[in-house]
Design a protein around this motif. Sequence first.
Motif, PDB file in Angstrom:
ATOM      1  N   ASN A  21       0.826  -1.195   0.000  1.00 15.37           N
ATOM      2  CA  ASN A  21       0.000   0.000   0.000  1.00 15.37           C
ATOM      3  C   ASN A  21       0.860   1.245   0.000  1.00 15.37           C
ATOM      4  O   ASN A  21       1.747   1.404   0.831  1.00 15.37           O
ATOM      5  N   CYS A  22       0.620   2.133  -0.925  1.00 15.70           N
ATOM      6  CA  CYS A  22       1.363   3.391  -0.999  1.00 15.70           C
ATOM      7  C   CYS A  22       0.574   4.469  -0.280  1.00 15.70           C
ATOM      8  O   CYS A  22      -0.246   5.170  -0.881  1.00 15.70           O
ATOM      9  N   THR A  23       0.783   4.566   1.025  1.00 16.56           N
ATOM     10  CA  THR A  23       0.111   5.611   1.781  1.00 16.56           C
ATOM     11  C   THR A  23       0.762   6.947   1.472  1.00 16.56           C
ATOM     12  O   THR A  23       1.897   7.025   1.017  1.00 16.56           O
ATOM     13  N   SER A  24       0.030   8.015   1.718  1.00 13.44           N
ATOM     14  CA  SER A  24       0.517   9.358   1.435  1.00 13.44           C
ATOM     15  C   SER A  24       1.578   9.760   2.451  1.00 13.44           C
ATOM     16  O   SER A  24       1.393   9.600   3.656  1.00 13.44           O
ATOM     17  N   LEU A  25       2.707  10.269   1.973  1.00 10.96           N
ATOM     18  CA  LEU A  25       3.785  10.729   2.831  1.00 10.96           C
ATOM     19  C   LEU A  25       3.963  12.233   2.678  1.00 10.96           C
ATOM     20  O   LEU A  25       3.907  12.761   1.583  1.00 10.96           O
ATOM     21  N   VAL A  26       4.161  12.897   3.817  1.00 11.21           N
ATOM     22  CA  VAL A  26       4.469  14.329   3.792  1.00 11.21           C
ATOM     23  C   VAL A  26       5.856  14.493   4.384  1.00 11.21           C
ATOM     24  O   VAL A  26       6.069  14.290   5.577  1.00 11.21           O
ATOM     25  N   LEU A  27       6.834  14.844   3.543  1.00 10.55           N
ATOM     26  CA  LEU A  27       8.209  14.990   3.988  1.00 10.55           C
ATOM     27  C   LEU A  27       8.449  16.419   4.446  1.00 10.55           C
ATOM     28  O   LEU A  27       8.302  17.363   3.670  1.00 10.55           O
ATOM     29  N   GLY A  28       8.828  16.549   5.716  1.00  7.47           N
ATOM     30  CA  GLY A  28       9.047  17.880   6.257  1.00  7.47           C
ATOM     31  C   GLY A  28      10.461  18.373   5.969  1.00  7.47           C
ATOM     32  O   GLY A  28      11.213  17.776   5.204  1.00  7.47           O
ATOM     33  N   ASP A  29      10.819  19.494   6.585  1.00  7.53           N
ATOM     34  CA  ASP A  29      12.171  20.008   6.468  1.00  7.53           C
ATOM     35  C   ASP A  29      13.135  19.044   7.151  1.00  7.53           C
ATOM     36  O   ASP A  29      12.717  18.139   7.864  1.00  7.53           O
ATOM     37  N   GLU A  30      14.415  19.254   6.930  1.00  5.20           N
ATOM     38  CA  GLU A  30      15.409  18.362   7.525  1.00  5.20           C
ATOM     39  C   GLU A  30      15.244  18.294   9.041  1.00  5.20           C
ATOM     40  O   GLU A  30      15.269  19.307   9.727  1.00  5.20           O
ATOM     41  N   GLY A  31      15.078  17.072   9.543  1.00  4.16           N
ATOM     42  CA  GLY A  31      14.928  16.873  10.979  1.00  4.16           C
ATOM     43  C   GLY A  31      13.502  16.906  11.469  1.00  4.16           C
ATOM     44  O   GLY A  31      13.218  16.434  12.567  1.00  4.16           O
ATOM     45  N   SER A  32      12.564  17.442  10.693  1.00  4.62           N
ATOM     46  CA  SER A  32      11.167  17.484  11.141  1.00  4.62           C
ATOM     47  C   SER A  32      10.500  16.134  10.879  1.00  4.62           C
ATOM     48  O   SER A  32      10.965  15.356  10.040  1.00  4.62           O
ATOM     49  N   PRO A  33       9.403  15.818  11.572  1.00  2.00           N
ATOM     50  CA  PRO A  33       8.770  14.504  11.421  1.00  2.00           C
ATOM     51  C   PRO A  33       8.291  14.220  10.005  1.00  2.00           C
ATOM     52  O   PRO A  33       7.875  15.126   9.272  1.00  2.00           O
ATOM     53  N   ILE A  34       8.365  12.949   9.623  1.00  4.20           N
ATOM     54  CA  ILE A  34       7.744  12.482   8.391  1.00  4.20           C
ATOM     55  C   ILE A  34       6.325  12.073   8.736  1.00  4.20           C
ATOM     56  O   ILE A  34       6.099  11.305   9.674  1.00  4.20           O
ATOM     57  N   VAL A  35       5.361  12.599   8.017  1.00  5.05           N
ATOM     58  CA  VAL A  35       3.957  12.349   8.331  1.00  5.05           C
ATOM     59  C   VAL A  35       3.353  11.410   7.281  1.00  5.05           C
ATOM     60  O   VAL A  35       3.443  11.677   6.084  1.00  5.05           O
ATOM     61  N   CYS A  36       2.752  10.308   7.744  1.00  3.17           N
ATOM     62  CA  CYS A  36       2.077   9.364   6.855  1.00  3.17           C
ATOM     63  C   CYS A  36       0.582   9.469   7.073  1.00  3.17           C
ATOM     64  O   CYS A  36       0.104   9.410   8.210  1.00  3.17           O
ATOM     65  N   ASN A  37      -0.164   9.630   5.998  1.00  4.66           N
ATOM     66  CA  ASN A  37      -1.620   9.616   6.072  1.00  4.66           C
ATOM     67  C   ASN A  37      -2.097   8.203   5.777  1.00  4.66           C
ATOM     68  O   ASN A  37      -2.133   7.766   4.637  1.00  4.66           O
ATOM     69  N   ASP A  38      -2.440   7.456   6.823  1.00  8.12           N
ATOM     70  CA  ASP A  38      -2.781   6.047   6.667  1.00  8.12           C
ATOM     71  C   ASP A  38      -4.237   5.872   6.252  1.00  8.12           C
ATOM     72  O   ASP A  38      -5.062   6.774   6.427  1.00  8.12           O
ATOM     73  N   GLU A  39      -4.543   4.688   5.710  1.00  3.91           N
ATOM     74  CA  GLU A  39      -5.905   4.401   5.269  1.00  3.91           C
ATOM     75  C   GLU A  39      -6.843   4.126   6.440  1.00  3.91           C
ATOM     76  O   GLU A  39      -8.051   4.275   6.326  1.00  3.91           O
ATOM     77  N   GLY A  40      -6.307   3.678   7.559  1.00  3.46           N
ATOM     78  CA  GLY A  40      -7.110   3.414   8.744  1.00  3.46           C
ATOM     79  C   GLY A  40      -6.384   3.902   9.981  1.00  3.46           C
ATOM     80  O   GLY A  40      -5.188   4.236   9.929  1.00  3.46           O
ATOM     81  N   LEU A  41      -7.078   3.990  11.100  1.00  5.22           N
ATOM     82  CA  LEU A  41      -6.443   4.404  12.342  1.00  5.22           C
ATOM     83  C   LEU A  41      -5.418   3.357  12.760  1.00  5.22           C
ATOM     84  O   LEU A  41      -5.710   2.157  12.778  1.00  5.22           O
ATOM     85  N   VAL A  42      -4.225   3.795  13.099  1.00  4.30           N
ATOM     86  CA  VAL A  42      -3.163   2.893  13.544  1.00  4.30           C
ATOM     87  C   VAL A  42      -3.230   2.787  15.068  1.00  4.30           C
ATOM     88  O   VAL A  42      -2.947   3.746  15.774  1.00  4.30           O
ATOM     89  N   PHE A  43      -3.611   1.601  15.550  1.00  6.96           N
ATOM     90  CA  PHE A  43      -3.792   1.386  16.985  1.00  6.96           C
ATOM     91  C   PHE A  43      -2.574   0.757  17.650  1.00  6.96           C
ATOM     92  O   PHE A  43      -2.524   0.667  18.879  1.00  6.96           O
ATOM     93  N   SER A  44      -1.627   0.289  16.865  1.00  6.56           N
ATOM     94  CA  SER A  44      -0.458  -0.363  17.450  1.00  6.56           C
ATOM     95  C   SER A  44       0.751  -0.168  16.553  1.00  6.56           C
ATOM     96  O   SER A  44       0.644  -0.091  15.329  1.00  6.56           O
ATOM     97  N   VAL A  45       1.917  -0.069  17.186  1.00 12.34           N
ATOM     98  CA  VAL A  45       3.168   0.096  16.450  1.00 12.34           C
ATOM     99  C   VAL A  45       4.289  -0.558  17.254  1.00 12.34           C
ATOM    100  O   VAL A  45       4.293  -0.512  18.485  1.00 12.34           O
ATOM    101  N   SER A  46       5.219  -1.196  16.550  1.00 13.09           N
ATOM    102  CA  SER A  46       6.340  -1.853  17.222  1.00 13.09           C
ATOM    103  C   SER A  46       7.559  -1.817  16.323  1.00 13.09           C
ATOM    104  O   SER A  46       7.445  -1.819  15.089  1.00 13.09           O
ATOM    105  N   VAL A  47       8.730  -1.775  16.941  1.00 11.59           N
ATOM    106  CA  VAL A  47       9.996  -1.792  16.216  1.00 11.59           C
ATOM    107  C   VAL A  47      10.760  -3.044  16.628  1.00 11.59           C
ATOM    108  O   VAL A  47      10.803  -3.395  17.814  1.00 11.59           O
ATOM    109  N   SER A  48      11.359  -3.723  15.664  1.00 12.41           N
ATOM    110  CA  SER A  48      12.090  -4.955  15.946  1.00 12.41           C
ATOM    111  C   SER A  48      13.300  -4.683  16.829  1.00 12.41           C
ATOM    112  O   SER A  48      13.825  -3.553  16.851  1.00 12.41           O
ATOM    113  N   PRO A  49      13.775  -5.695  17.571  1.00 12.35           N
ATOM    114  CA  PRO A  49      14.926  -5.502  18.465  1.00 12.35           C
ATOM    115  C   PRO A  49      16.178  -4.970  17.768  1.00 12.35           C
ATOM    116  O   PRO A  49      16.957  -4.238  18.376  1.00 12.35           O
ATOM    117  N   ASN A  50      16.369  -5.314  16.479  1.00 17.50           N
ATOM    118  CA  ASN A  50      17.543  -4.824  15.756  1.00 17.50           C
ATOM    119  C   ASN A  50      17.285  -3.500  15.037  1.00 17.50           C
ATOM    120  O   ASN A  50      18.172  -2.965  14.378  1.00 17.50           O
TER     121      ASN A  50
END
Length: 334
Positions: A21-50
């Motif tokens: 899925n190619c969700t919409s991305l808004v790239l900010g200035d250097e160092g500012s957050p990258i914003v993704c406009n997702d198709e549904g509400l994201v209720f959970s997020v996790s990052v792998s140990p590595n």
Amino acid sequence: MKNLLDSFTSVLLTLAVMTCNCTSLVLGDEGSPIVCNDEGLVFSVSVSPNGQHVVTGDSTGRISFRSLDSAAVQCSHNLHHGRVNSIAFSPDGDFLATTGEDGKVVIFDVVEKEIRTIINADKSQGFARFSPDGKSVATATDLYFTYGDIKLWNVSTGELIHRFERRTVAHDAIFVDDGKKLLATFSDSLEYFDASTGKRIRRVKVISPHPASYFPEEIFGLRLSPDGKKLAVLLLESAAIVDFSDLSVKCHLQGHKDHLTGACFTPDSIYLVTGALDGAVKLWHTGKGRCVSSVRLHKKGIIAMCLSPDGKHLITSDESAKVFFSRTDIIFDM
């Protein structure tokens, strides 16, 4: 001809499960957050140990693998019917355990990108926690006014190993003492269970700084610091820092204007990052018990958050279906 049809059917089934899925991305200035406009509400997020995989789970039952650097969706898999409540990586990072409001617990192979085990837990499950050896996973229902028994499942077979029975909702649990014990949150108490027998060992009362509210449960989360010396006990709008050796409360972190929805220790165990429905993220010094940095990152309430293992990236999602990828040195001016 039959082999050709079988191959074609196999391709169709694969495409039905995996979609990029190619969700919409808004790239900010250097160092500012990258914003993704997702198709549904994201209720959970996790990052792998590595730190190589970022996985989000949304209201449609889909999990998405994203790039930590660009936030772009690499591939998605439909695992649940309805909301994905939680995502947890196994200690080695090879597997995911996802829970959903459909009552399923899905063990997903991160390397092969395929389902390994589907566990029918009956009711909507609020969290999943792998044991240190990765062979079992603990889950519990997230439905109020139901028995809050925690269940321990065999990851490979999906069989029920133990049931830790309790007559109130279990909001969270973590394995401690090298997986020999399970520490769980029930109402206004913390309780130890023997992981091998399912029997309760000890109950500890935690005093909340807030008066009784309309929420049936006040404690909804536990976070153990990387050095294993501190617990962050998540309450409604605050958190208590607890000494893990004797479970004594050291300080209360108060300052959010709405309910907490996430918390993460930094790798050095000195700081705690919190997010809430007020849209703010705060950085707390857990030894001094004070907020050292605060930023209104989202216009809408934050509903999920996770910190990368190196502490350099913060991933947050909000009630407007936006996912932010932020650099902690920028947003907290560290």
